[in-house]
Scaffold this motif. Structure first.
Motif, short mmCIF file in Angstrom:
data_model
loop_
_atom_site.label_atom_id
_atom_site.label_comp_id
_atom_site.label_asym_id
_atom_site.label_seq_id
_atom_site.Cartn_x
_atom_site.Cartn_y
_atom_site.Cartn_z
N ALA A 12 0.83 -1.20 0.00
CA ALA A 12 0.00 0.00 0.00
C ALA A 12 0.87 1.26 0.00
O ALA A 12 0.62 2.21 -0.75
N GLU A 31 10.19 3.46 6.77
CA GLU A 31 10.11 2.00 6.78
C GLU A 31 11.03 1.49 7.87
O GLU A 31 12.22 1.78 7.86
N ARG A 33 11.92 -1.63 8.56
CA ARG A 33 12.88 -2.68 8.19
C ARG A 33 14.06 -2.05 7.46
O ARG A 33 13.87 -1.06 6.77
N VAL A 121 8.20 4.42 13.22
CA VAL A 121 7.40 5.58 13.63
C VAL A 121 6.59 5.19 14.86
O VAL A 121 5.95 4.13 14.88
N GLN A 339 -3.87 -3.28 4.16
CA GLN A 339 -4.64 -4.31 4.85
C GLN A 339 -5.26 -3.78 6.15
O GLN A 339 -6.32 -4.21 6.56
N GLY A 345 -5.70 -8.91 1.32
CA GLY A 345 -4.93 -9.45 0.20
C GLY A 345 -3.93 -8.46 -0.34
O GLY A 345 -4.04 -7.25 -0.14
N TYR A 346 -2.92 -9.02 -1.04
CA TYR A 346 -1.86 -8.18 -1.60
C TYR A 346 -2.43 -7.12 -2.55
O TYR A 346 -2.10 -5.94 -2.47
#
Ligand code: FAD
Length: 440
Positions: A12, A31, A33, A121, A339, A345-346
């Protein structure tokens, strides 16, 4: 122009960034990660597919195929990279997982309007201006707590325990009958009767022996509060007959009789095109759900638009919180996407990011709001997550039951779906020039 803050470089988030930058708006993308990760993500790539590598059906006679085609026409980055990195998968669009995610990451990072910050965040209010939260179903704990604070109410679900949903027109009406228990409150339920003990016991045994998905540690506590149907079955042959499969008072109007056990189906949407299996929250693997629940009289050929799930899944009670633009109703500088808005779903997550990004971009540029036509798959998803009349909101895949029906009745499903898809694409094509003219 002040930058828009996007939280989460998942499916998203990357779509939202694409829409914003296409409108010339700078973005700060956060992000966490690889600094911090969760139990499902394994790489440092943006748009990592955490489980299957399939974006599901390719053809537009399938609702998710239609959604993908609409995304292509709306300039989706996820679809562009998925198409470039597809691998053979029959009628599905599957991708080379790492090739796809690496390509999305590269495209986003190479965008001169994007600044990437790799950190978690934890304080949304501290970010100035417009914020799009797209931190996914496994949103970090600290952000989860902060979103709760922002919403100022218990509008955030942490766990998804849902029963399967089937389409009304895939049921066998020679077997299923309409009735309410003791005739109270109108004949609101569809009932699937096991007339003989043998039929019921065969179903009970199949349920006891069916294969479950693995249970993670954090899921154990929640199962105590919300019992899966297979666990109820394991407690004894008759436990379900004294619980959700209780037959008493459910008279079949065709013969005046009570069955040995009855599975009830409850209407799930206003159009009465979808029904859920009452009391059937389950942890069974999806193919097992199709096989075992297909033994329920009337459900032999049922089309499952959603399987039962029980897993960690952070999502908002969106119908009470968001409008059709994925914008928080009572605090317009915040948008949510992915999501966590209750799409499932993707592809649906990416599509919601596209819509939130488009809406936020137009708001920042002070362009008039636009609504994607409700006959499109995008419009249907936006309606689903923002319809305050929906009670007991559950995340949902796109399906034709969410799109307004055709005005003519077509018996053959494939033909009907093809016509719904054609109508959607025509409406979308009619809508696109307005976006382009105003952007130019
Ligand atoms: P994500 O893709 O998860 O992106 C969210 C991003 O936000 C992540 O990169 C995360 O690291 C980041 N983030 C989180 N918190 C913070 C923070 N505080 N600060 C900064 N960054 C943060 N759907 C399917 O169609 N097929 C499947 O097979 C499938 N399998 C799934 C398996 C699991 C275990 C789960 C949980 C979901 C699965 N889904 C599947 C559902 C869903 O489609 C995916 O979760 C999808 O990735 C959701 O996209 P998203 O953009 O909303 O979130």
């Amino acid at each position: 122009i002040s930058p828009v803050h996007v939280i989460g470089a998942g499916l998203a988030g990357c779509e939202a960034v694409t829409q914003l930058t296409r409108h010339g708006i700078p973005v700060i993308l956060y992000e966490m990660r690889p600094v911090k990760s969760d139990e499902a993500h394994k790489t440092a790539y943006f748009a990592e597919l955490v489980c299957s590598n399939s974006l599901r059906a390719a053809n537009i006679e399938n609702a998710v195929g239609l959604l993908k085609e609409e995304m292509r026409r709306l300039g989706s980055l996820i679809m562009q990279k998925a198409d470039e990195h597809q691998v053979p998968a029959g009628g599905a669009l599957a991708v080379d997982r790492d090739g796809f995610a690496a390509a999305v990451t590269e495209a986003v990072k190479a965008n001169p309007l994007v600044t990437v910050i790799h950190e978690e965040v934890t304080d949304l209010e501290s970010l100035e201006g417009t914020v799009i939260v797209a931190s996914g179903p496994l949103t970090s704990d600290a952000l989860f707590a902060d979103i709760k604070k922002l919403l100022q109410a218990d509008y955030l679900h942490f766990f998804d325990a849902a029963a399967p949903i089937v389409t009304a027109d895939s049921l066998d009406y020679d077997k299923v009958y309409r009735a309410s228990r003791y005739d109270k409150g109108g004949a609101d339920y569809l009932n699937c009767p096991f007339y003989t003990k043998e039929e019921y016991v065969a179903f009970w045994e199949a349920l006891c022996n069916a294969e479950s998905a693995p249970v993670k540690d954090f899921e154990h506590d929640v199962f105590e509060a919300c019992m899966p149907i297979e666990e109820m079955a394991a407690r004894g042959e008759d436990t379900m007959r004294f619980g959700p499969l209780k037959p008493v008072g459910l008279i079949d109007p065709r013969n005046g009789k009570e069955a040995y056990a009855v599975v009830q189906l409850r209407q799930d949407n206003a159009a009465a095109s979808l029904y859920n299996l009452v009391g059937f929250q389950t942890h069974l693997k999806w193919p097992e759900q199709r096989r075992v629940f297909g033994m329920i009289p009337g459900l032999e050929n049922a089309e499952f638009v959603r399987f039962g799930v029980m897993h960690k899944n952070t999502y908002l009670n969106s119908p009470q919180l968001l409008d059709k633009h994925f914008n928080l109703r009572n605090n317009k500088r915040f948008y949510f996407a992915g999501q966590m808005t209750g799409v499932e779903g993707y592809v649906e997550s990416a599509a919601s990011g596209l819509m939130a990004g488009l809406a936020a971009a137009r708001a920042v540029l002070e362009l008039p709001e636009v609504e994607l036509p409700e006959v499109t798959a995008h419009g249907a998803l936006a309606n689903y997550i923002s319809n305050p009349a929906i009670e007991n909101f559950q995340p949902m895949n796109i399906n034709f039951g969410l799109i307004p029906p055709l005005t003519v009745r077509i018996r053959k499903k494939r033909e009907k779906n093809a016509q719904i898809a054609a109508r959607a694409l025509e409406a979308l094509d009619g809508f696109l020039p307005a976006l382009k003219t105003e952007q130019a």
